[in-house]
Design a protein around this motif. Structure first.
Motif, mmCIF file in Angstrom:
data_model
loop_
_atom_site.group_PDB
_atom_site.id
_atom_site.type_symbol
_atom_site.label_atom_id
_atom_site.label_comp_id
_atom_site.label_asym_id
_atom_site.label_seq_id
_atom_site.Cartn_x
_atom_site.Cartn_y
_atom_site.Cartn_z
ATOM 1 N N ALA A 36 102.190 9.421 56.790
ATOM 2 C CA ALA A 36 103.200 7.758 56.557
ATOM 3 C C ALA A 36 102.359 7.250 55.539
ATOM 4 C CB ALA A 36 102.155 7.009 57.840
ATOM 5 N N GLU B 32 100.005 0.277 57.950
ATOM 6 C CA GLU B 32 101.121 0.580 59.028
ATOM 7 C C GLU B 32 100.907 -0.312 59.939
ATOM 8 O OE1 GLU B 32 98.026 3.852 59.888
ATOM 9 O OE2 GLU B 32 98.416 5.007 58.097
ATOM 10 N N TRP C 75 95.887 0.869 53.659
ATOM 11 C CA TRP C 75 96.503 1.381 54.448
ATOM 12 C C TRP C 75 97.104 1.130 55.875
ATOM 13 C CZ3 TRP C 75 99.626 3.674 50.754
ATOM 14 C CH2 TRP C 75 98.963 4.329 49.550
#
Length: 506
Positions: free
Chosen positions: A355, A436, A432
C-alpha cells in the motif's frame, strides 16, 4: 577466485562467471572478505555487468549455467580483461585500461596492499582504516579495484572522480527497492530493473548508444588526456576513474602502480552526476545528483527522497511486474566523502508495504504523503526539538529573564542528536499509519504521543546531566519544565486536545 558462502552454509571459491550463475540461481548468500564499505560498489557492479551481458546476448532471463555466463563475459572483453595481473600492458586487465606505450614509464608505485588503492581516507563511524591488510588475497584486490574505479571522487590534481556523483567531493548514492536483503533476490530484481528502464535511459539528452556502446571502460586504452563522451557509451557503462596497473613483485606479491591524468575519463563535469544512474535520485532545482551529508540517511532526508516533489526518485524505486505483493525493503547506502576526508558509511533498510509503495508511485498520492511527512517533520523541528533545546538552554543558563538566552551555547547540542535518533526509530511507522488512515486525527495523536514521550525522556535525562548555576537551580529547573511543556503544547495541538493526553501536556 572469489570466496562465497552458499545457501547450504558451505564456503567455497568461485570465478566471476560462477558467482553470476550462483546469483541467478539464488544459491549464494554472502561474500566473505567483502568489507562493509565495498558492498555497495560490488552490488552495483554485479547488476550493471549482468544486465549489459544479458542485453548483448539477447537473453531475458539470467542463466544458472556458469559456461553461458563465461561466454557472455568474453563477448564483452577479451580474456586478459578479466585477469588481475596482465604482463602485456598493451592489453586490458580487470578494471585497468591498456597502456598504449606498453610500459609503466611515468607510473608511480602507489600501494603494496589493496587498502592503498581503496576509497577510504579516514573513518569516523566505522572501524575500517586504510592500509589495514598485512597479507592480502586476490579477492581483496578485486573488491578494492571495483570500489576505487566506480566510487572514488576527486583527490587532488590528476586524480579525478567518477561521473555518477555531483562533483568531486560528493559520493555515489544507492537508493534501491529490493524484495529482501538476499544477494540473489536483489541481483535478479536489479537485472529486471535495468531491462525495464533501458529505453528511458536511451531517451535521455545524453544520447547513449543504443547498440554496441562502450560498456566496460577499462577495455579501451587511455592516455590520461582523452575524455569519453556519452554518445560513445552504453547506458549502463561500468566506469573507471584512475590509470592503475597491477604487477607482481619478485616475491610474487601484487603491487599497484598509478599515474595522474590530465582529464576525467568521462566528460561529465557539467552534468552534476545526472547521468541516468539506476540508483541515484536527482534534485530538480539544482539538476544535480543527490548528495548525502555527514548525517547520513536521517528521517528528514529519507522522507524527502520518498515523497518530495523537488526530488526525482531513482529509477530503482519503480514498480516492476514481478515485484512481490507483500512487503519490500527500501535500501539506502552511501560512503560520505568530504574534501580530503571520509565522513562515514551509512546504510539503512526500511520496510515498505504494498500500500505504501502504491502511494509513492502515484504522483497525486505522493504529494499527499509528502504533505503528511512535512507536518510530522515540523512537529519534530518546531515542537519536540525546539522545546528540548530552549528548555535545556534555559536550564543550563539559570533561567535568564526575558529573551536573553544565548543560543550559541553548545552545551545542549548533543541532546538534539539523541532525540533525533529516537525519532528515527519510529517516524516511518507512524507516517505509514497516518497515510493508511487517510490522515485521521487518532493516528496523528498516536504519533504525537510517542514523539512527546521520546522528547520528555531525553529532557529528563539531560536535566539531570546538566548543571545550572547553583544560586538559581530551583528557578532554572522550574522555568525549563514550564518552557518545555508550553512549546510542546502549542505545537502538538492534537495531543493537547485529546481526551487521553499525557498529564504533563494538559
Amino acid at each position: 577466485m572469489l570466496p562465497i558462502e552458499r545457501d547450504d552454509t558451505t564456503c567455497s571459491s568461485a570465478s566471476l562467471p560462477q558467482v553470476l550463475a550462483h546469483l541467478s540461481s539464488g544459491t549464494v548468500t554472502a561474500f566473505p572478505g567483502l568489507a562493509p564499505h565495498q558492498r555497495q560498489a560490488w552490488y552495483q557492479f554485479l547488476v550493471q555487468l549482468g544486465a549489459i551481458a544479458l542485453n548483448r546476448g539477447g537473453l531475458d532471463t539470467p542463466p544458472g549455467d556458469e559456461a553461458v555466463w563465461r561466454d557472455l563475459l568474453l563477448a564483452l572483453a577479451p580474456e586478459p580483461g578479466w585477469c588481475l595481473v596482465v604482463e602485456d600492458f598493451r592489453q586490458p586487465a580487470f578494471f585497468q585500461p591498456p597502456i598504449k606505450e606498453g610500459s609503466l614509464k611515468g607510473f608511480n608505485r602507489i600501494a603494496d596492499t589493496p587498502d592503498g588503492i581503496d576509497v577510504l581516507i579516514t573513518a569516523k563511524n566505522h572501524d575500517v582504516k586504510a592500509f589495514r591488510l598485512g597479507a592480502a588475497n586476490l579477492h581483496h584486490w578485486v573488491y578494492a579495484l571495483i570500489t576505487l574505479q566506480t566510487q572514488q571522487g576527486f583527490l587532488g590534481r590528476g586524480n579525478y572522480g567518477v561521473a555518477r556523483m555531483n562533483g568531486g567531493f560528493a559520493s555515489r548514492v544507492l537508493v534501491d527497492l529490493v524484495p529482501s536483503a538476499d544477494w540473489g533476490e536483489r541481483f535478479r530484481r536489479g537485472l529486471q530493473l535495468a531491462a525495464a528502464t533501458r529505453n528511458d535511459q536511451l531517451a535521455l539528452p545524453l544520447r547513449f548508444r543504443s547498440e554496441n556502446g562502450l560498456a566496460l571502460l577499462w577495455t579501451r586504452d587511455w592516455d590520461g588526456a582523452e575524455s569519453l563522451s556519452f554518445d560513445d557509451l552504453d547506458p549502463l557503462f561500468i566506469e573507471i576513474c584512475r590509470r592503475v596497473r597491477l604487477t607482481r613483485d619478485d616475491a610474487g606479491g601484487v603491487v599497484a602502480w598509478g599515474k595522474p591524468t590530465e582529464a576525467a575519463r568521462v566528460a561529465a563535469k557539467d552534468l552534476k552526476g545526472v547521468v541516468g544512474d539506476l540508483w541515484t535520485p536527482v534534485r530538480k532545482k539544482e539538476a544535480a545528483a543527490l548528495t548525502v551529508g555527514p548525517g547520513g540517511f536521517r528521517y528528514e532526508l529519507v522522507a524527502d527522497i520518498l515523497t518530495s516533489p523537488e526530488i526525482d526518485p531513482s529509477p530503482a524505486l519503480s514498480d516492476l511486474p514481478d515485484d512481490p505483493p507483500g512487503r519490500m525493503l527500501l535500501h539506502l547506502s552511501v560512503l560520505v566523502r568530504g574534501q580530503g576526508t571520509t565522513d562515514g558509511l551509512y546504510e539503512r533498510w526500511l520496510p515498505l508495504t504494498r500500500a505504501a509503495r502504491r502511494r509513492l508511485f502515484r504522483r497525486e498520492d505522493r504529494l499527499a504523503v509528502h504533505a503528511i511527512a512535512k507536518t510530522m517533520i515540523e512537529d519534530c523541528r518546531d515542537g519536540a526539538k525546539k522545546a528540548l533545546r530552549v528548555a535545556l538552554l534555559s536550564l543550563v543558563q539559570g533561567g535568564p529573564e526575558g529573551d536573553r538566552l544565548d543560543f550559541k551555547d553548545k552545551r545542549v547540542g548533543e541532546a538534539g542528536e539523541v532525540l533525533d535518533r529516537r525519532i528515527d526509530d519510529f517516524f516511518f511507522k507512524h507516517l505509514w499509519a497516518i497515510v493508511e488512515t487517510g490522515g485521521d486525527d487518532p493516528a496523528r495523536v498516536t504519533w504525537q504521543r510517542e514523539l512527546y514521550a521520546a522528547a520528555i525522556d531525553v529532557f529528563e535525562d539531560w536535566s539531570i546531566r546538566l548543571t545550572p548555576p547553583s544560586q538559581r537551580r530551583e528557578r532554572a529547573h522550574a522555568l525549563a519544565e514550564l518552557t518545555f511543556t508550553r512549546i510542546l503544547s502549542k505545537r502538538l495541538a492534537l495531543l493537547s486536545q485529546s481526551n487521553d493526553r499525557p498529564e504533563e501536556v494538559a
